[in-house]
Write a protein that holds these residues in place. Structure first.
Motif, PDB file in Angstrom:
ATOM      1  N   SER A   1       0.839  -1.202   0.000  1.00 46.67           N
ATOM      2  CA  SER A   1       0.000   0.000   0.000  1.00 46.67           C
ATOM      3  C   SER A   1       0.873   1.250   0.000  1.00 46.67           C
ATOM      4  O   SER A   1       0.563   2.237  -0.666  1.00 46.67           O
TER       5      SER A   1
ATOM      6  N   LEU B   1      -9.551   5.823  -1.279  1.00 49.24           N
ATOM      7  CA  LEU B   1      -8.320   5.319  -0.679  1.00 49.24           C
ATOM      8  C   LEU B   1      -8.619   4.199   0.313  1.00 49.24           C
ATOM      9  O   LEU B   1      -7.882   3.216   0.406  1.00 49.24           O
TER      10      LEU B   1
ATOM     11  N   ALA C   1      -2.508   4.263   3.876  1.00 49.58           N
ATOM     12  CA  ALA C   1      -3.336   5.378   3.422  1.00 49.58           C
ATOM     13  C   ALA C   1      -3.079   6.631   4.248  1.00 49.58           C
ATOM     14  O   ALA C   1      -3.058   7.743   3.713  1.00 49.58           O
TER      15      ALA C   1
END
Length: 687
Positions: A546, A583, A592
């Protein structure tokens, strides 16, 4: 979830024992700092000026018995050196005998004082002081070693658990592997992604060695650990690709097969392809390396997962449900109670997904036992961890305050209570009105209340055990239970709870409805760590990728296409809500937060949105994203803990459109309304 296919035998400790030792070492290193602080205070109380006794005093080199008259004569007889430029510039000046004598007398006095101080310190170095000092200095060295080792522990933990998750087919995906085509496509792309991670790490290592700056031995070791880990991960996925398990259905659909590809694999292929196209092949390795800058945070995530898995091994969740069972609540009301009660442990396990993994199976089974339809039970299970992320001491809020100096944990947690009240009210309203399909026929209080009080009694020993550990840390180590100490206190608390159950249930087995058969401390700890290894591998690898996806968004300058400030806070908030929910759909919470801090947050501040307001909106938007298709991470985790069969059975139930998709629609309504209120109502008062 990709799950199963790897038989756990008596050799299971080969993966989970090292993970258990690594997690225990993190707790030990962090606790040793508290012990060391108390030892320094204790040493000062026992021996005044203990800080001077921590090292052996050095004997002064001066002579306290020197002849002052002779020293004065020697000083007066000295001629200035010929090569002294200052003497040549200023010319020779006569020395005042009185000043010379005064200076030498002071020097001798200082020398005598130094010798006397040395003798005093040497006399105070008793065997007791030396023994105490040896222990205190050992703990100090242990702390220094622990701080230096955090990055290495994290890399080894991530790689060990990622290999375990690959071998057990436990990575997070949109759907499970059901056919041979699913298996082949998923493992082929996993192998390709892992090879891409290995190649990026190798290129990053070579570019670092070839750079102008000198690489330290610690950095080189870190590079080598990443490379070794990704090499093992590539071999593990290749092994699983070759060794096709039996029991898979033949054939399959290519579209469904792509849904069985783990999310980390998709993220890796996207980010790796992007970085390769822009000529930055080491990009993934660089962004994974950024995890090391927040090694303590990611290790805390691992500790919270471990705490959640140990909670799963205890009877606590079942005993709490037993308290409400006498009231014979309708399923909708019991779902509300389950979600509200789950908010507290969610705050202490760091993130909603961790709690779903830890207690989701118990919540689902209890709701089903109370007569809840599958869709309602799945909705409540998926949302069980969504309300507590704004409550103290949630790790995610601590990370936000750490990365953003505009807000503090006290401010965020203070307003988080009101956000919790709002989201709880919205969920209650939706569950008891829109979702209501049962009659409200509670048991009479005259019968339910005594039974409820009787059910509370088994919880009292647990409360005493927890309070005992908290008070021990409070008074023995001067450590309060808060958002900063929770990661190191909670594992100790859960170990104490498991020890209590081991002692109290040693010679009997649980017979009440839903109780587990306690099999002893070692088996409970082993079972918790077995689950932890796969979950840490799945979560932390997903989190790391991520961060890499965040790097793609950052380098592609997508956010630069938006205005860097809006004239209207309302327009800015509308855009923020859309971006944050998206997101939340595609990124892990911690990754995030890092991306939002670097990009979206500055636009929000510049547009007149208050920082506290912005981050409250962010937390609610993330939770809505985790419940929203197409990814819906919390629903994926729910499917893992309750089983694929239950989800398929729920999908086959008939009824209206809402009833057939209740598990998705119900959380979206509750969290969607909450997000709109949290985002736009405060603007009426300050925008």
């Amino acid at each position: 979830m990709l799950k199963g296919g790897f038989h756990r035998s008596g050799l299971e400790w080969f993966s989970s024992l090292p993970a258990c030792l690594l997690l225990l070492s993190v707790v030990l290193f962090s606790t040793s700092s508290d012990i060391h602080n108390q030892m320094l205070r204790g040493g000062e109380q026992l021996w005044s000026g203990y800080y001077k006794l921590r090292l052996d005093p050095a004997a002064p080199t001066c002579n306290p018995e020197q002849d002052i008259d002779a020293a004065v004569a020697r000083e007066l007889a000295q001629e200035p050196a010929d090569d002294d430029p200052m003497a040549a510039l200023l010319g020779a000046q006569e020395k005042d005998p009185a000043d010379v004598r005064l200076a030498i007398e002071r020097s001798v006095a200082d020398c005598k004082a130094a010798h006397q101080n040395y003798d005093n310190l040497r006399d105070r170095l008793t065997p007791g002081v030396k023994a105490y000092r040896a222990v205190e200095l050992f703990i100090a060295d242990l702390i220094a070693f622990g701080l230096q080792s955090q990055r290495y522990i994290l890399v080894v933990l991530v790689m060990l658990c990622a290999v375990t998750a690959t071998l057990t087919r436990h990575h997070i995906a949109m759907r499970a592997m059901e056919t041979r085509l699913d298996y082949t496509v998923s493992l082929t792309l996993q192998t390709l992604a892992n090879a891409m991670l290995l190649g990026s790490s190798l290129i990053f290592r070579q570019s670092s060695i070839g750079s102008d700056t000198t690489m330290s031995s610690d950095e080189l070791l870190l590079h080598n650990l990443w490379i070794t880990g990704f090499a093992c991960l590539t071999l593990a996925s290749l092994y699983r690709l070759i060794r096709v398990p039996s029991g898979l259905a033949p054939g399959g659909s290519l579209n469904k097969a792509f849904l069985a590809v783990p999310l980390y694999t998709v993220m890796c292929l996207i980010s790796g392809s992007y970085f390769a196209l822009i000529g930055h092949a080491s990009g993934i390795g660089i962004y994974l390396g950024k995890m090391m800058e927040l090694a303590d945070m990611f290790l805390n995530v691992g500790l919270y997962v471990w705490v959640g898995m140990m909670l799963k091994q205890t009877r606590l969740a079942t005993l709490v449900f037993n308290v409400f069972r006498p009231w014979r609540m309708p399923p909708e009301m019991l779902a509300v109670v389950a979600v509200l009660v789950a908010a507290i442990p969610t705050a202490y396990t760091g993130a909603s997904g961790i709690f779903v993994i830890a207690a989701g199976a118990v919540i689902y089974s209890e709701l089903r036992a109370a007569g809840a339809r599958r869709q309602l039970a799945l909705a409540a299970t998926a949302m069980s961890g969504s309300l507590g992320v704004v409550l103290r001491p949630c790790l995610l809020v601590v990370v936000i305050a750490y990365l953003n100096r505009e807000v503090t944990t006290d401010e965020l947690f203070g307003w988080g209570i009101w956000v919790f009240v709002l989201t709880a009210a919205m969920f209650t309203l939706v569950a008891l009105t829109v979702n209501r399909q049962s009659r409200f026929d509670l048991a009479p209080a005259s019968r339910a209340l005594p039974a409820m009080l009787q059910a509370i009694k088994p919880l009292i020993p647990y409360a005493l055990v927890i309070a005992g550990v908290v008070l021990l840390y409070r008074y023995a180590l001067d450590v309060r239970m808060d958002e900063f100490s929770a990661p190191r206190l909670l594992p100790v608390i859960m170990l104490a709870v498991l020890l209590y159950e081991h002692i109290s249930l040693k010679n009997r087995k649980g017979t009440a409805s839903g109780e587990i058969n306690h099999q002893g401390l070692e088996r409970s700890l082993r079972g918790a760590t077995n689950d932890t290894t796969a979950e840490i591998g799945a979560l932390l690898l997903l989190l790391g990728l991520s961060v890499s996806i965040g790097g793609v968004i950052e380098r592609s300058h997508v956010m630069q296409s938006f205005p860097q400030a809006f004239d209207s806070a309302w327009s800015a908030m509308l855009l923020m809500v859309v971006i944050l929910v998206i997101l939340g759909m595609i990124m892990d919470a911690f990754g995030a937060v890092i991306l939002v801090t670097a990009t979206v947050a500055t636009i929000a501040y510049a547009s007149g949105i208050h920082p506290i307001h912005f981050w409250m909106v962010t937390l609610v938007a993330f939770e809505l994203g985790y419940l929203s298709p197409p990814v819906a991470l919390n629903h994926l985790l729910t499917r893992q803990v309750v089983g694929e069969a239950e989800v398929l059975a729920a999908q086959q139930e008939t009824g209206s459109f809402y009833q057939r998709h209740e598990r998705i629609i119900m959380p979206l309504i509750a969290m969607g309304i909450s997000l709109v209120l949290v985002a736009f109502v405060p603007l009426l008062f300050y925008a």
